[in-house]
Design an enzyme around this catalytic site. Structure first.
Site, PDB file in Angstrom:
ATOM      1  N   LYS A 267       0.849  -1.200   0.000  1.00  9.69           N
ATOM      2  CA  LYS A 267       0.000   0.000   0.000  1.00  9.69           C
ATOM      3  C   LYS A 267       0.884   1.249   0.000  1.00  9.69           C
ATOM      4  CE  LYS A 267      -3.259   2.544   3.020  1.00  9.69           C
ATOM      5  NZ  LYS A 267      -4.141   2.504   4.193  1.00  9.69           N
ATOM      6  N   ASP A 272      -2.647  10.037   3.957  1.00  4.74           N
ATOM      7  CA  ASP A 272      -4.053   9.650   4.107  1.00  4.74           C
ATOM      8  C   ASP A 272      -4.785  10.660   4.990  1.00  4.74           C
ATOM      9  OD1 ASP A 272      -6.455   8.373   4.264  1.00  4.74           O
ATOM     10  OD2 ASP A 272      -5.757   6.690   5.499  1.00  4.74           O
ATOM     11  N   LYS A 279     -10.284  12.604   8.354  1.00  7.89           N
ATOM     12  CA  LYS A 279      -9.822  12.168   9.675  1.00  7.89           C
ATOM     13  C   LYS A 279      -9.784  13.364  10.628  1.00  7.89           C
ATOM     14  CE  LYS A 279      -6.623   8.459   8.294  1.00  7.89           C
ATOM     15  NZ  LYS A 279      -7.281   7.368   9.009  1.00  7.89           N
ATOM     16  N   ASP A 290       1.531   6.107   5.729  1.00  8.85           N
ATOM     17  CA  ASP A 290       0.560   5.203   5.111  1.00  8.85           C
ATOM     18  C   ASP A 290       1.070   4.566   3.815  1.00  8.85           C
ATOM     19  OD1 ASP A 290      -1.812   3.951   5.678  1.00  8.85           O
ATOM     20  OD2 ASP A 290      -3.062   5.390   4.576  1.00  8.85           O
ATOM     21  N   ASP A 349     -12.172   6.918   3.816  1.00 12.41           N
ATOM     22  CA  ASP A 349     -10.963   6.687   4.616  1.00 12.41           C
ATOM     23  C   ASP A 349     -10.543   5.214   4.579  1.00 12.41           C
ATOM     24  OD1 ASP A 349      -8.837   7.263   6.247  1.00 12.41           O
ATOM     25  OD2 ASP A 349     -10.022   7.401   8.105  1.00 12.41           O
ATOM     26  N   GLU A 351      -9.421   3.584   2.182  1.00 10.85           N
ATOM     27  CA  GLU A 351      -8.913   3.704   0.810  1.00 10.85           C
ATOM     28  C   GLU A 351      -7.853   2.665   0.467  1.00 10.85           C
ATOM     29  OE1 GLU A 351      -7.693   5.228   3.324  1.00 10.85           O
ATOM     30  OE2 GLU A 351      -5.556   4.909   3.010  1.00 10.85           O
ATOM     31  N   ARG A 353      -7.645  -0.509   0.966  1.00 10.13           N
ATOM     32  CA  ARG A 353      -8.183  -1.730   0.346  1.00 10.13           C
ATOM     33  C   ARG A 353      -8.584  -1.481  -1.097  1.00 10.13           C
ATOM     34  NH1 ARG A 353     -12.575  -2.116   5.065  1.00 10.13           N
ATOM     35  NH2 ARG A 353     -10.935  -0.961   6.107  1.00 10.13           N
TER      36      ARG A 353
HETATM   37  N1  BES Z   1      -4.312   4.370   7.006  1.00 10.65           N
HETATM   38  C1  BES Z   1      -5.410   4.026   7.806  1.00 10.65           C
HETATM   39  C2  BES Z   1      -5.080   2.962   8.852  1.00 10.65           C
HETATM   40  C3  BES Z   1      -4.031   3.277   9.882  1.00 10.65           C
HETATM   41  C4  BES Z   1      -4.405   3.639  11.160  1.00 10.65           C
HETATM   42  C5  BES Z   1      -2.705   3.166   9.586  1.00 10.65           C
HETATM   43  C6  BES Z   1      -3.455   3.897  12.121  1.00 10.65           C
HETATM   44  C7  BES Z   1      -1.736   3.429  10.548  1.00 10.65           C
HETATM   45  C8  BES Z   1      -2.121   3.787  11.818  1.00 10.65           C
HETATM   46  C9  BES Z   1      -6.561   3.490   6.956  1.00 10.65           C
HETATM   47  O1  BES Z   1      -6.610   3.936   5.645  1.00 10.65           O
HETATM   48  C10 BES Z   1      -7.807   3.919   7.623  1.00 10.65           C
HETATM   49  O2  BES Z   1      -8.017   5.080   7.720  1.00 10.65           O
HETATM   50  N2  BES Z   1      -8.613   2.961   8.040  1.00 10.65           N
HETATM   51  C11 BES Z   1      -9.839   3.235   8.699  1.00 10.65           C
HETATM   52  C12 BES Z   1     -10.856   2.258   8.177  1.00 10.65           C
HETATM   53  C13 BES Z   1     -12.254   2.567   8.593  1.00 10.65           C
HETATM   54  C14 BES Z   1     -12.743   3.830   7.908  1.00 10.65           C
HETATM   55  C15 BES Z   1     -13.132   1.400   8.221  1.00 10.65           C
HETATM   56  C16 BES Z   1      -9.621   3.037  10.186  1.00 10.65           C
HETATM   57  O3  BES Z   1      -8.831   2.170  10.557  1.00 10.65           O
HETATM   58  O4  BES Z   1     -10.186   3.784  10.964  1.00 10.65           O
HETATM   59 ZN    ZN Z   2      -4.795   4.586   4.832  1.00  9.31          ZN
HETATM   60 ZN    ZN Z   3      -7.710   5.798   5.468  1.00 11.51          ZN
END
Ligand code: BES
Ligand code: ZN
Ligand code: ZN
Length: 494
Positions: A267, A272, A279, A290, A349, A351, A353
């Site tokens: 990834k 992000d 966020k 990220d 968010d 993204e 996947r």
């Molecule tokens: N990049 C984040 C995940 C992440 C969180 C990486 C903390 C490193 C440290 C990912 O893209 C994300 O934002 N995921 C969301 C998914 C949710 C919207 C289903 C999350 O984990 O809150």
């Molecule tokens: Zn992310």
């Molecule tokens: Zn994200």
């Protein structure tokens, strides 16, 4: 810091500081064989009484400045019966940082001093070298007012009194050096902020690596990504003026060109923000990490370039940032992925996947992977589950999952297996498309993994590594997590 190999009778060894390691409740003279021949002064210096062998205890002892090895840094290893490679890595890190603090000019490890440790000497040397080089690496490319850069010894010597420096130890030290080069390369990429490491800069880095080490590379820009039909990837890049890059690196030494390759997908979200599903601002700056999955794939290629591994390896890194704007994907938009499946983007968010599934499809369309392994800082839920100490491994292939977990344990990357039961798909069902990009909050890391699984053919050996926890620490920054695991998997084969 360079490596040097000194092969000479012990009395002729030269270095400013010798690094020694001793076990708890064992006299230093007992823990370290031949000490009276190698560094005679140390057996009578009173300071040695302080070196009790407690884990990471540091004792510094001095001989007369005119002696060839005039100073010793002794680090404790704890109880002999609880020795692990992690204990050694930690002790070497402690010794290396002490060298920094004391501004040691040159340091050395007599290889005979590890003879009593119950582990192959080559493994110990590889781990020691990797650990020292990783410990001393700093990211200060953007500091302009620092008086002087953090001190690093000019070289670390490995000393042997055998007639020839043992070949297998020489090779082991070089393996440790290559692994550290990969890990440190990744750390620099991940520590660099998003205005420095853009997708275009990652594409340049891929070009550089390709030219330097003779890797084939394919780089697609916005138009080509769109034309290829990567609608899921494009939906993430839609909000950004920065051009997305879909980067493919290939290591195929002569004779391996037609082998089924091991394919790694990383990834590469260079920043992000969450997109329209923005966020919260607290801690958002850390989302420069990220692209940690892509960073690990790049680090693997840096390590491969410094190694001699005859195996075909492909690295695929979809790279983009995730920004809100008038052109950004709206929550609720339905997009069509490269394999034709439609996705309702409930949360912009989620993204990672979206970009990964198009890369996984590309990997299966273009190659016949012997194994397909993706790495991603994918979910906060995974950080909640495992913290920063381990990544989650999701795989439909138990053998592959075990190989990854066992290999990681050996090199210091910890993985813990998580389930991929289809019952979790329930909350990913969509009223208007084939699936939604998010499921319920509970079990979020599993929903993300199960989403990816929808894009992997049944007969493909696939594993997904969620490295959101260990890839980046608030204190200390990027770790290079995953690079050493990938390198060892490639070395051993899957
Ligand atoms: N990049 C984040 C995940 C992440 C969180 C990486 C903390 C490193 C440290 C990912 O893209 C994300 O934002 N995921 C969301 C998914 C949710 C919207 C289903 C999350 O984990 O809150
Ligand atoms: Zn992310
Ligand atoms: Zn994200």
């Amino acid at each position: 810091m360079d490596l040097r190999f000194q092969q000479a009778p012990a009395a002729e060894w030269q270095a400013n500081t010798v690094l020694l390691f001793n076990f708890k409740d064992e006299a230093v003279t007992e823990s370290i064989p031949n000490l009276s021949e190698t560094i005679p002064w140390i057996t009578i210096t009173p300071a040695i009484q302080d070196a009790k062998g407690e884990k990471n205890q540091v004792t510094v002892a001095y001989g007369h400045p005119s002696i060839p090895l005039p100073r010793a840094i002794i680090v404790g290893l704890g109880e002999r019966k609880s020795f692990t490679l992690k204990v050694l890595r930690d002790a070497v890190k402690t010794a290396a940082l002490k060298c920094r603090e004391l501004k040691v000019d040159t340091c050395a490890i007599p290889v005979e001093t590890i003879d009593t440790i119950d582990e192959e000497n080559a493994v110990l040397i590889e781990e020691a070298v990797a650990s020292a080089l990783i410990a001393l690496h700093t990211y200060d490319a953007l500091k302009t007012t620092q008086k002087e850069p953090a001190h690093t010894p000019r070289w670390m010597g490995l000393l042997s009194s055998e007639e020839n420096f043992p070949d297998e130890l020489h090779a082991a030290a070089r393996r440790g050096e290559a692994a550290a080069a990969g890990v440190n390369y990744t750390r620099d990429l991940v520590n660099a902020p998003a205005n420095v490491i853009t997708p275009a800069v990652l594409a340049e880095k891929a070009e550089e690596l390709g030219k330097k080490y003779n890797f084939k590379r394919t780089i697609l820009g916005r138009k080509e990504i769109e034309k290829a039909g990567m609608g899921a990837f494009m939906s993430v890049a839609a909000g950004s003026d920065a051009e997305p890059k879909f980067i493919v690196l290939e290591h195929a030494p002569k004779g391996t060109e037609t082998d089924d390759p091991i394919v790694f997908v990383g990834k590469g979200v260079t920043f992000d923000t969450g997109g329209i599903s923005l966020k919260p601002s607290l801690g958002m700056h850390e989302m420069k990490c990220d692209m940690g999955g892509a960073g690990a794939v790049f680090g693997l290629f840096e390590a491969l370039g410094n190694s001699d591994i005859e195996r075909r390896v492909i690295g695929i890194t979809p790279c983009t940032d995730n920004m809100p704007s008038s052109t950004a994907t709206h929550p609720g938009d339905v997009v069509t992925s490269l394999n034709g499946k439609t996705i309702e983007v409930i949360n912009t968010d989620a993204e990672g996947r979206l970009i990964l599934v198009d890369a996984l499809t590309y990997a299966q369309n273009e190659f016949k992977p012997a194994a397909l392994i993706n790495l991603a800082t994918l979910t906060g839920a995974c950080v909640v589950a495992l913290g920063a100490h381990a990544a989650a491994v999701f795989s439909t292939d138990d053998e592959l999952s075990k190989t990854i977990t066992d290999t990681g344990e050996l090199v210091g990357d910890r993985y813990w297996p998580m389930p991929l039961w289809d019952s979790y798909f329930e909350t990913l069902k969509s009223d208007v498309a084939d699936m939604k990009n998010v499921g319920s909050r509970e079990g979020g890391a599993i929903h993300a993994a199960l989403f990816l699984k929808q894009f992997v053919e049944k007969d493909v050996r696939w594993a997904h590594l969620d490295i959101a926890g260990p890839a980046y620490n608030t204190k200390g920054g990027a770790t290079g997590f995953g690079v050493r695991t990938l390198l060892e998997i490639v070395r051993k084969g899957v």
